[in-house]
Design a protein around this motif. Structure first.
Motif, PDB file in Angstrom:
ATOM      1  N   THR A 152      12.761   7.960  16.393  1.00  0.00           N
ATOM      2  CA  THR A 152      11.518   7.707  15.657  1.00  0.00           C
ATOM      3  C   THR A 152      10.474   8.776  15.971  1.00  0.00           C
ATOM      4  OG1 THR A 152      11.904   5.311  15.664  1.00  0.00           O
ATOM      5  CG2 THR A 152       9.643   6.059  15.288  1.00  0.00           C
ATOM      6  N   THR A 153      10.363   9.115  17.241  1.00  0.00           N
ATOM      7  CA  THR A 153       9.398  10.145  17.641  1.00  0.00           C
ATOM      8  C   THR A 153       9.788  11.498  17.071  1.00  0.00           C
ATOM      9  OG1 THR A 153       9.051   8.928  19.706  1.00  0.00           O
ATOM     10  CG2 THR A 153       8.195  11.171  19.604  1.00  0.00           C
ATOM     11  N   PHE A 154      11.095  11.798  17.071  1.00  0.00           N
ATOM     12  CA  PHE A 154      11.571  13.072  16.526  1.00  0.00           C
ATOM     13  C   PHE A 154      11.247  13.179  15.038  1.00  0.00           C
ATOM     14  CE2 PHE A 154      14.893  15.560  14.394  1.00  0.00           C
ATOM     15  CZ  PHE A 154      14.735  16.782  15.036  1.00  0.00           C
ATOM     16  N   VAL A 155      11.476  12.099  14.298  1.00  0.00           N
ATOM     17  CA  VAL A 155      11.259  12.119  12.850  1.00  0.00           C
ATOM     18  C   VAL A 155       9.777  12.217  12.515  1.00  0.00           C
ATOM     19  CG1 VAL A 155      11.501  10.781  10.719  1.00  0.00           C
ATOM     20  CG2 VAL A 155      13.390  10.879  12.368  1.00  0.00           C
ATOM     21  N   PHE A 156       8.946  11.490  13.280  1.00  0.00           N
ATOM     22  CA  PHE A 156       7.528  11.412  12.944  1.00  0.00           C
ATOM     23  C   PHE A 156       6.643  12.183  13.924  1.00  0.00           C
ATOM     24  CE2 PHE A 156       9.373   7.462  11.229  1.00  0.00           C
ATOM     25  CZ  PHE A 156       9.021   7.595   9.897  1.00  0.00           C
ATOM     26  N   LYS A 157       7.230  13.080  14.732  1.00  0.00           N
ATOM     27  CA  LYS A 157       6.445  13.730  15.784  1.00  0.00           C
ATOM     28  C   LYS A 157       5.278  14.534  15.242  1.00  0.00           C
ATOM     29  CE  LYS A 157       9.300  17.898  16.500  1.00  0.00           C
ATOM     30  NZ  LYS A 157      10.249  17.735  15.403  1.00  0.00           N
ATOM     31  N   ALA A 158       5.466  15.199  14.098  1.00  0.00           N
ATOM     32  CA  ALA A 158       4.371  15.990  13.543  1.00  0.00           C
ATOM     33  C   ALA A 158       3.179  15.098  13.213  1.00  0.00           C
ATOM     34  CB  ALA A 158       4.838  16.728  12.293  1.00  0.00           C
ATOM     35  N   ARG A 159       3.470  13.939  12.646  1.00  0.00           N
ATOM     36  CA  ARG A 159       2.395  13.007  12.307  1.00  0.00           C
ATOM     37  C   ARG A 159       1.781  12.400  13.563  1.00  0.00           C
ATOM     38  NH1 ARG A 159       3.840   8.729   7.775  1.00  0.00           N
ATOM     39  NH2 ARG A 159       4.054  10.738   6.708  1.00  0.00           N
ATOM     40  N   LEU A 160       2.635  12.052  14.518  1.00  0.00           N
ATOM     41  CA  LEU A 160       2.138  11.449  15.755  1.00  0.00           C
ATOM     42  C   LEU A 160       1.297  12.424  16.562  1.00  0.00           C
ATOM     43  CD1 LEU A 160       5.306   9.453  16.899  1.00  0.00           C
ATOM     44  CD2 LEU A 160       3.153   8.490  16.098  1.00  0.00           C
ATOM     45  N   GLU A 161       1.699  13.693  16.579  1.00  0.00           N
ATOM     46  CA  GLU A 161       0.959  14.694  17.338  1.00  0.00           C
ATOM     47  C   GLU A 161      -0.438  14.927  16.761  1.00  0.00           C
ATOM     48  OE1 GLU A 161       3.498  18.055  17.418  1.00  0.00           O
ATOM     49  OE2 GLU A 161       4.727  17.309  19.082  1.00  0.00           O
ATOM     50  N   LYS A 162      -0.599  14.659  15.479  1.00  0.00           N
ATOM     51  CA  LYS A 162      -1.913  14.804  14.854  1.00  0.00           C
ATOM     52  C   LYS A 162      -2.831  13.647  15.233  1.00  0.00           C
ATOM     53  CE  LYS A 162      -0.270  17.444  10.848  1.00  0.00           C
ATOM     54  NZ  LYS A 162      -0.076  17.455   9.378  1.00  0.00           N
ATOM     55  N   LEU A 163      -2.214  12.536  15.656  1.00  0.00           N
ATOM     56  CA  LEU A 163      -3.007  11.385  16.083  1.00  0.00           C
ATOM     57  C   LEU A 163      -3.233  11.493  17.584  1.00  0.00           C
ATOM     58  CD1 LEU A 163      -1.128   8.610  14.074  1.00  0.00           C
ATOM     59  CD2 LEU A 163      -3.231   9.784  13.436  1.00  0.00           C
ATOM     60  N   ARG A 164      -4.381  11.962  17.977  1.00  0.00           N
ATOM     61  CA  ARG A 164      -4.644  12.258  19.383  1.00  0.00           C
ATOM     62  C   ARG A 164      -4.542  11.039  20.282  1.00  0.00           C
ATOM     63  NH1 ARG A 164     -10.182  15.516  19.597  1.00  0.00           N
ATOM     64  NH2 ARG A 164      -9.565  15.588  21.797  1.00  0.00           N
ATOM     65  N   ILE A 165      -4.722   9.865  19.704  1.00  0.00           N
ATOM     66  CA  ILE A 165      -4.704   8.663  20.537  1.00  0.00           C
ATOM     67  C   ILE A 165      -3.343   7.964  20.546  1.00  0.00           C
ATOM     68  CG2 ILE A 165      -7.158   8.234  20.186  1.00  0.00           C
ATOM     69  CD1 ILE A 165      -6.370   6.066  18.164  1.00  0.00           C
ATOM     70  N   SER A 166      -2.347   8.525  19.852  1.00  0.00           N
ATOM     71  CA  SER A 166      -1.068   7.821  19.721  1.00  0.00           C
ATOM     72  C   SER A 166      -0.381   7.631  21.072  1.00  0.00           C
ATOM     73  CB  SER A 166      -0.144   8.557  18.753  1.00  0.00           C
ATOM     74  OG  SER A 166       0.079   9.887  19.175  1.00  0.00           O
ATOM     75  N   LEU A 167      -0.299   8.684  21.876  1.00  0.00           N
ATOM     76  CA  LEU A 167       0.351   8.566  23.184  1.00  0.00           C
ATOM     77  C   LEU A 167      -0.394   7.570  24.051  1.00  0.00           C
ATOM     78  CD1 LEU A 167       1.840  11.433  25.268  1.00  0.00           C
ATOM     79  CD2 LEU A 167       0.402   9.756  26.399  1.00  0.00           C
ATOM     80  N   PHE A 168      -1.714   7.640  24.009  1.00  0.00           N
ATOM     81  CA  PHE A 168      -2.529   6.726  24.807  1.00  0.00           C
ATOM     82  C   PHE A 168      -2.300   5.275  24.408  1.00  0.00           C
ATOM     83  CE2 PHE A 168      -6.514   4.260  24.634  1.00  0.00           C
ATOM     84  CZ  PHE A 168      -6.717   4.072  25.994  1.00  0.00           C
ATOM     85  N   LEU A 169      -2.214   5.014  23.101  1.00  0.00           N
ATOM     86  CA  LEU A 169      -2.031   3.647  22.623  1.00  0.00           C
ATOM     87  C   LEU A 169      -0.680   3.090  23.048  1.00  0.00           C
ATOM     88  CD1 LEU A 169      -3.568   3.807  19.039  1.00  0.00           C
ATOM     89  CD2 LEU A 169      -4.490   2.630  21.036  1.00  0.00           C
ATOM     90  N   PHE A 170       0.387   3.894  22.898  1.00  0.00           N
ATOM     91  CA  PHE A 170       1.709   3.431  23.288  1.00  0.00           C
ATOM     92  C   PHE A 170       1.782   3.200  24.797  1.00  0.00           C
ATOM     93  CE2 PHE A 170       3.110   5.374  19.196  1.00  0.00           C
ATOM     94  CZ  PHE A 170       3.655   4.222  18.644  1.00  0.00           C
ATOM     95  N   ASP A 171       1.150   4.070  25.561  1.00  0.00           N
ATOM     96  CA  ASP A 171       1.132   3.917  27.010  1.00  0.00           C
ATOM     97  C   ASP A 171       0.372   2.647  27.414  1.00  0.00           C
ATOM     98  OD1 ASP A 171       1.909   5.301  29.540  1.00  0.00           O
ATOM     99  OD2 ASP A 171      -0.235   5.204  29.913  1.00  0.00           O
ATOM    100  N   THR A 172      -0.714   2.369  26.714  1.00  0.00           N
ATOM    101  CA  THR A 172      -1.527   1.181  27.005  1.00  0.00           C
ATOM    102  C   THR A 172      -0.768  -0.105  26.690  1.00  0.00           C
ATOM    103  OG1 THR A 172      -3.568   2.400  26.581  1.00  0.00           O
ATOM    104  CG2 THR A 172      -3.688  -0.003  26.478  1.00  0.00           C
ATOM    105  N   ILE A 173      -0.069  -0.127  25.567  1.00  0.00           N
ATOM    106  CA  ILE A 173       0.737  -1.297  25.204  1.00  0.00           C
ATOM    107  C   ILE A 173       1.810  -1.547  26.264  1.00  0.00           C
ATOM    108  CG2 ILE A 173       2.414  -2.203  23.537  1.00  0.00           C
ATOM    109  CD1 ILE A 173       0.798  -0.632  21.371  1.00  0.00           C
ATOM    110  N   GLY A 174       2.475  -0.471  26.681  1.00  0.00           N
ATOM    111  CA  GLY A 174       3.494  -0.607  27.715  1.00  0.00           C
ATOM    112  C   GLY A 174       2.926  -1.119  29.022  1.00  0.00           C
ATOM    113  N   LEU A 175       1.742  -0.641  29.373  1.00  0.00           N
ATOM    114  CA  LEU A 175       1.081  -1.077  30.607  1.00  0.00           C
ATOM    115  C   LEU A 175       0.889  -2.589  30.617  1.00  0.00           C
ATOM    116  CD1 LEU A 175      -0.620  -0.505  33.221  1.00  0.00           C
ATOM    117  CD2 LEU A 175      -2.594  -0.272  31.704  1.00  0.00           C
ATOM    118  N   GLY A 176       0.333  -3.122  29.544  1.00  0.00           N
ATOM    119  CA  GLY A 176       0.059  -4.550  29.489  1.00  0.00           C
ATOM    120  C   GLY A 176       1.319  -5.398  29.513  1.00  0.00           C
TER     121      GLY A 176
END
Length: 200
Positions: A73-97
């Motif tokens: 999923t990340t490979f397919v949508f990485k260009a779009r995800l990389e443009k979203l500066r908060i995407s990594l932070f959001l996924f990391d936060t969800i995992g934390l909780g």
């Protein structure tokens, strides 16, 4: 609910790790390894500490399939995800909780003291990210001034406090996870940091 949260947490951390790997310009195999250790590193350490062998993901390939799905999923949508500066932070936060709750429940299952359960929850949520950051040559988030492990600990205390009121288990999981996710979002937005002994 517990199994659902486990799947969501694994996927969230896998995507978080994969995004970090792409950001560091690793090759696809390197990105997959970073996704793998981010998703399963904390849980592996937890299982080793409580004497569970083989560790969970070795007995259930579902976790491996989830990580592969997150990687693709990340490979397919990485260009779009990389443009979203908060995407990594959001996924990391969800995992934390979510992973904090999972670690706490694993401790409860083997009859450990609530304080030790909270420690296990914090390890489960944090140490996959620690391994990820070390492999990517970064100072782990948990060791920096940003509130991270503190949120897991707070969520753990909330979990045991609410548990005294005999809440429905699904509600307990959901409320505690959402509390930690909201706590971190607010902490970053409002720049809440632990006091530092060092001068800027």
């Amino acid at each position: 609910m517990f199994q659902f949260l486990d799947i969501i947490g694994t996927l969230a951390f896998a995507i978080s790790g994969a995004l970090t790997g792409w950001h560091k310009k690793l090759d696809p195999f390197g990105v997959f390894i970073i996704a793998f250790v981010t998703a399963l590193g904390g849980g592996t350490l937890r299982d080793v500490l409580i004497g569970k062998a083989p560790v969970g993901w070795m007995l259930d390939l579902t976790y491996v399939y989830i990580i592969i799905f997150g990687f693709i999923t990340t490979f397919v949508f990485k260009a779009r995800l990389e443009k979203l500066r908060i995407s990594l932070f959001l996924f990391d936060t969800i995992g934390l909780g979510i992973f904090t709750i999972i670690g706490i429940e694993k401790g409860i299952d083997v009859g450990l003291h609530p304080i030790i359960c909270i420690a296990l929850g914090t390890m489960t949520a944090s140490f996959g990210g620690v391994i990820r950051d070390i492999l990517c040559n970064e100072i782990p988030v948990i060791f920096r001034k940003e509130i991270y492990a503190t949120i897991s600990i707070s969520g753990g205390f909330l979990f045991f406090t609410l548990n005294e009121f005999s809440l429905n288990t699904d509600v307990l999981y959901l409320v505690t996870s959402l509390f930690m996710i909201a706590f971190r979002l607010l902490a970053v937005k409002n720049k809440w940091y632990l006091p530092s002994p060092y001068k800027d």
